[in-house]
Design an enzyme around this catalytic site. Sequence first.
Site, short mmCIF file in Angstrom:
data_model
loop_
_atom_site.label_atom_id
_atom_site.label_comp_id
_atom_site.label_asym_id
_atom_site.label_seq_id
_atom_site.Cartn_x
_atom_site.Cartn_y
_atom_site.Cartn_z
N ARG A 25 0.88 -1.17 0.00
CA ARG A 25 0.00 0.00 0.00
C ARG A 25 0.92 1.22 0.00
O ARG A 25 1.72 1.41 0.93
CB ARG A 25 -0.90 0.00 1.24
CG ARG A 25 -1.59 1.32 1.46
CD ARG A 25 -2.70 1.27 2.47
NE ARG A 25 -3.85 0.56 1.92
CZ ARG A 25 -5.08 0.59 2.45
NH1 ARG A 25 -5.30 1.30 3.55
NH2 ARG A 25 -6.07 -0.08 1.90
N HIS A 67 -7.32 0.72 -6.45
CA HIS A 67 -7.55 -0.15 -5.28
C HIS A 67 -8.21 -1.44 -5.79
O HIS A 67 -9.38 -1.72 -5.49
CB HIS A 67 -8.42 0.58 -4.26
CG HIS A 67 -8.39 -0.01 -2.88
ND1 HIS A 67 -7.57 -1.08 -2.54
CD2 HIS A 67 -9.08 0.32 -1.75
CE1 HIS A 67 -7.76 -1.37 -1.26
NE2 HIS A 67 -8.68 -0.55 -0.76
N GLN A 72 -10.12 -4.08 -3.52
CA GLN A 72 -11.42 -3.63 -3.01
C GLN A 72 -12.51 -3.86 -4.05
O GLN A 72 -13.61 -4.33 -3.73
CB GLN A 72 -11.35 -2.14 -2.62
CG GLN A 72 -12.64 -1.62 -2.02
CD GLN A 72 -12.93 -2.23 -0.66
OE1 GLN A 72 -12.09 -2.20 0.23
NE2 GLN A 72 -14.12 -2.80 -0.49
N ASP A 123 -17.24 7.04 -1.44
CA ASP A 123 -15.99 6.92 -0.68
C ASP A 123 -15.76 8.25 0.03
O ASP A 123 -16.45 9.24 -0.22
CB ASP A 123 -14.86 6.58 -1.69
CG ASP A 123 -13.54 6.19 -1.02
OD1 ASP A 123 -13.51 6.03 0.22
OD2 ASP A 123 -12.54 6.07 -1.74
N CYS A 132 -16.26 1.34 0.59
CA CYS A 132 -15.07 0.54 0.90
C CYS A 132 -14.66 0.64 2.36
O CYS A 132 -13.96 -0.24 2.86
CB CYS A 132 -13.92 0.93 -0.02
SG CYS A 132 -13.36 2.64 0.18
N ARG A 190 -13.28 -8.94 1.53
CA ARG A 190 -11.88 -8.64 1.19
C ARG A 190 -11.02 -9.88 1.45
O ARG A 190 -10.18 -10.27 0.65
CB ARG A 190 -11.34 -7.46 2.03
CG ARG A 190 -11.87 -6.10 1.64
CD ARG A 190 -11.31 -5.61 0.30
NE ARG A 190 -9.87 -5.54 0.29
CZ ARG A 190 -9.13 -4.53 0.79
NH1 ARG A 190 -9.73 -3.48 1.31
NH2 ARG A 190 -7.81 -4.55 0.73
N1 NVA Z 1 -9.99 6.44 -1.35
C1 NVA Z 1 -9.61 6.05 -0.02
C2 NVA Z 1 -9.83 4.60 0.18
C3 NVA Z 1 -9.47 4.07 1.54
C4 NVA Z 1 -9.64 2.59 1.65
C5 NVA Z 1 -8.15 6.42 0.23
O1 NVA Z 1 -7.34 6.26 -0.70
O2 NVA Z 1 -7.82 6.89 1.31
N1 CP Z 2 -11.15 -0.41 2.44
C1 CP Z 2 -9.88 -0.46 2.87
O1 CP Z 2 -8.92 -0.69 2.09
O2 CP Z 2 -9.74 -0.24 4.20
P1 CP Z 2 -8.40 -0.01 5.04
O3 CP Z 2 -7.87 1.35 4.63
O4 CP Z 2 -8.82 -0.07 6.46
O5 CP Z 2 -7.41 -1.09 4.66
#
Ligand code: NVA
Ligand code: CP
Length: 311
Positions: A102, A129, A132, A226, A266, A294
């Site tokens: 990540r 992502h 997800q 989101d 998500c 997930r």
């Molecule tokens: N769009 C959000 C998703 C978190 C799972 C982010 O990138 O922070």
């Molecule tokens: N939806 C998701 O990826 O959640 P986290 O940021 O908690 O991993």
Amino acid sequence: MKHYLQFKDLSADDYAYLLARAALIKKKFKAYEKHHTLADRTLAMIFEKASTRTRVSFEAGMYQLGGSVVHLTTGDSQLGRAEPIEDSARVISRMTDLVMIRTFEQTKIEAFASCSRVPVINGLTNEFHPCQILADLFTLVEHRPAASGQPLDAIQGKVVAWVGDGNNMANTWLQAAELLGFTVHISTPRGYEVQASTACVSDTSCYKVFSNPLDACRGADLVTTDVWTSMGYEAENEARRAAFANWRVNTDMMAVAQPDALFMHCLPAHRGEEVTAEVIDGPQSVVWDEAENRMHVQKALMEYLLLGQQA
Ligand code: NVA
Ligand code: CP
């Protein structure tokens, strides 16, 4: 060797297999049946941004497959002290069988993958992502299966309404729509639109743009949103709060969608910002199944990347 850096790194056939395999894996999990297909394999998880679901689902999932995990963050590894990402990839991939990352820019995970000896999975970047969306599609198929029993038949021709930021989730929805044959109705505030080039879709035919979020939800099979501010964009928080005020999924939006429409998010969610509590905690919301799934889809994905299709 296959990496999973974007949704389109796998084919429609791969997804048909993965969705069916994840259903089997979930069934076995619920029945407390052992499924140790990755015994003695090790997953490295690298987090340069915070996480709850991704961490727990990959870590628990890998142990349930009989493997083990190594957890690294920017703060507790040399990644935070400017060791080149390519060197980190060379070292980590000599000691492990699979890597989940990540991070921020997609170019960073691509640089890692280019020097990795083992498959690399995108656990979220600024642009995408994919894990997800894989879970979201599995959840859609689970709740609204096709009469044929074929997972892809439950997805093809559907309308997914996206309300909010043209972010990593939105981009990934577009890739999934192009590959699997459904349409995204998207409504974002001005200045936060998706771009076909950033989403890496070949043209705009997989999505329709609506200036009013209510119009995007009309007739949709699934309404999803989101956070207004994704990780890494916190400095824009104030401006985003003002710009996104009308992009809050509410009961009026759910009322113009199909009567059996689902709501997904998500997570993490901010009730009263991008969605009202009534909707996310209401009868059409499947967010808890979505989060749990997930783990099931990622177990199928890890197994597939290391072993290929299983009979
Ligand atoms: N769009 C959000 C998703 C978190 C799972 C982010 O990138 O922070
Ligand atoms: N939806 C998701 O990826 O959640 P986290 O940021 O908690 O991993």
